[in-house]
Design a protein around this motif. Structure first.
Motif, PDB file in Angstrom:
ATOM      1  N   LEU A  53       0.846  -1.184   0.000  1.00 46.38           N
ATOM      2  CA  LEU A  53       0.000   0.000   0.000  1.00 46.38           C
ATOM      3  C   LEU A  53       0.884   1.237   0.000  1.00 46.38           C
ATOM      4  N   LEU A  54       0.522   2.226  -0.808  1.00 49.65           N
ATOM      5  CA  LEU A  54       1.281   3.462  -0.936  1.00 49.65           C
ATOM      6  C   LEU A  54       0.421   4.630  -0.476  1.00 49.65           C
ATOM      7  N   ALA A  55       0.976   5.465   0.395  1.00 40.74           N
ATOM      8  CA  ALA A  55       0.251   6.626   0.907  1.00 40.74           C
ATOM      9  C   ALA A  55       1.043   7.880   0.598  1.00 40.74           C
ATOM     10  N   ALA A  56       0.355   8.941   0.130  1.00 33.03           N
ATOM     11  CA  ALA A  56       1.033  10.192  -0.212  1.00 33.03           C
ATOM     12  C   ALA A  56      -0.012  11.260  -0.502  1.00 33.03           C
ATOM     13  N   ARG A  57       0.455  12.495  -0.619  1.00 33.31           N
ATOM     14  CA  ARG A  57      -0.385  13.628  -0.998  1.00 33.31           C
ATOM     15  C   ARG A  57       0.356  14.504  -2.004  1.00 33.31           C
ATOM     16  N   GLY A  58      -0.394  15.202  -2.866  1.00 30.19           N
ATOM     17  CA  GLY A  58       0.189  16.194  -3.757  1.00 30.19           C
ATOM     18  C   GLY A  58       1.226  15.609  -4.698  1.00 30.19           C
ATOM     19  N   THR A  59       2.365  16.296  -4.805  1.00 29.29           N
ATOM     20  CA  THR A  59       3.453  15.830  -5.658  1.00 29.29           C
ATOM     21  C   THR A  59       3.879  14.418  -5.283  1.00 29.29           C
ATOM     22  N   SER A  60       3.929  14.131  -3.982  1.00 30.53           N
ATOM     23  CA  SER A  60       4.346  12.800  -3.544  1.00 30.53           C
ATOM     24  C   SER A  60       3.373  11.719  -3.996  1.00 30.53           C
ATOM     25  N   ASP A  61       2.126  12.089  -4.231  1.00 30.00           N
ATOM     26  CA  ASP A  61       1.153  11.129  -4.748  1.00 30.00           C
ATOM     27  C   ASP A  61       1.551  10.652  -6.136  1.00 30.00           C
ATOM     28  N   VAL A 104       5.081   8.315   1.374  1.00 25.23           N
ATOM     29  CA  VAL A 104       6.010   9.283   0.788  1.00 25.23           C
ATOM     30  C   VAL A 104       5.550  10.688   1.156  1.00 25.23           C
ATOM     31  N   SER A 105       6.420  11.458   1.776  1.00 26.44           N
ATOM     32  CA  SER A 105       6.090  12.828   2.173  1.00 26.44           C
ATOM     33  C   SER A 105       7.376  13.630   2.268  1.00 26.44           C
ATOM     34  N   GLN A 106       7.437  14.752   1.545  1.00 23.71           N
ATOM     35  CA  GLN A 106       8.648  15.568   1.581  1.00 23.71           C
ATOM     36  C   GLN A 106       8.952  16.025   3.006  1.00 23.71           C
ATOM     37  N   SER A 107       7.945  16.559   3.681  1.00 25.69           N
ATOM     38  CA  SER A 107       8.143  17.113   5.018  1.00 25.69           C
ATOM     39  C   SER A 107       8.025  16.075   6.116  1.00 25.69           C
TER      40      SER A 107
END
Length: 351
Positions: A53-61, A104-107
């Motif tokens: 399972l992959l979780a992310a938002r925005g660019t990381s998505d 995946v999250s930059q911050s």
């Protein structure tokens, strides 16, 4: 001495500098001691994985979507993109025994990603945080950590963290599958060649007054189409819609006309071949097409050629660079500051 870019006031200076840093970042990633990556892969190879399972938002998505293609083709495991609200809003707590959860999250600071990762861990998943910060709540919530190694990113529009996370996930999945990491050493050289393509300025000039745009591709390059659309929206404030080439030929094709340019990212390999019917239909429609990448003998109103020295799986790391430059140049030509998009912050807090 390192220049303090926060004190430079020219619009877009941060985004421009961080786009230019990408070959150095990619070279650093390829040259970094692989022992931390090897240790992480040992955990994965000893794990009875039934799904990812992959979780992310925005660019990381878009990075996560790229990883989905990698995992499905290299590891042949079922992969899902998580709806974090099922954890944070609806309180769902599924049994995730045998699942590898990659967030995946930059911050590493988005509350919904932190909460859902903690819930996944308590539900039995092996959790991995991919972040660009030395320490973060997300890293604390996960069992394992893979740093992006992009260095500080100050512009609101993510550029080098996007390509760094693509590279890191390529390394992770390739090593997990027992593949060869050597091709990654060539990426920085190809990225450097893609930094200053004169065709980008020509395309920016052509589309300076455009209000609507479509981006499309297939396979590994589809995340590039989505990330390009996001960059155009957040820096230029134009309406940019990203579609898989397969989806574009359904309902969305009805809105295509000569006033809505279509940026088609044409990758090498199977992804490019799958775009042939899409390009045929766009030609029949009389669409204003900009071809990016391996274009062969196809004709188009404008094109941005890219080096074809990379295999299809690695090509997305370079394909996005001229499209980042396009977003930057379009924004500046419209008198916007892409470093400070209206109403946006570097870290978006959602629940």
């Amino acid at each position: 001495m390192t220049e303090d870019r926060t004190h430079t006031t020219a619009p877009g200076h941060l985004m421009a500098a961080e786009i230019s840093e990408q070959p150095q970042v990619l070279d650093r990633i390829a040259s970094t001691d692989t022992e931390p990556l090897t240790a992480l892969v040992r955990h994965l190879q000893g794990h009875p994985t039934r799904a990812v399972l992959l979780a992310a938002r925005g660019t990381s998505d878009h990075t996560a979507l790229y990883a989905k293609y990698l995992i499905e083709t290299q590891l042949r495991l079922p992969v899902g993109l998580v709806s974090t609200s099922t954890f944070t809003g609806y309180g769902t707590r599924p049994d995730l025994t045998g699942v590898v959860w990659i967030c995946v999250s930059q911050s590493g600071g988005s509350p919904d990603l932190v909460e859902s990762t903690a819930a996944a861990r308590s539900g039995g998943a092996l959790t991995i945080a991919v972040t660009n910060t030395p320490s973060s709540p997300l890293q604390d919530a996960a069992q394992l950590h893979l740093p992006m190694l992009a260095g500080p990113e100050l512009s609101v529009a993510a550029t080098k963290t996007y390509t760094a996370s693509l590279m890191r996930l390529w390394q992770l999945v390739t090593a997990w599958s027992g593949g060869d990491l050597a091709p990654g050493h060539f990426v920085s050289k190809v990225a450097a060649a893609a930094l200053d393509l004169p065709e980008v300025a020509q395309v920016a000039s052509r589309y300076r007054f455009v209000d609507r745009m479509v981006t499309t591709s297939r396979g590994f390059a589809y995340p590039t189409a989505r990330e390009a659309a996001l960059k155009l929206m957040e820096t230029c404030y134009l309406s940019a819609h990203a579609f898989s080439g397969a989806d574009l030929l359904h309902g969305p094709f009805a809105m295509i006309d000569e006033d809505r340019p279509v940026v088609v990212i044409v990758p090498p390999g199977a992804g490019g071949q799958m775009l042939d019917p899409v390009l045929d239909r766009l030609t029949e429609r009389g669409a204003d097409v900009c071809l990016v990448g391996a274009t062969g003998t196809r004709t188009a109103q404008v094109r941005i050629p890219l080096p074809e020295d990379l295999p299809e799986q690695l090509a997305p790391i370079v394909q996005i660079i001229p499209l980042q430059q396009l977003a930057l140049q379009l924004a500046l030509s419209r008198h916007h500051d892409p470093d400070r998009p209206r109403g946006l912050r570097k870290v978006t807090e959602t629940t």
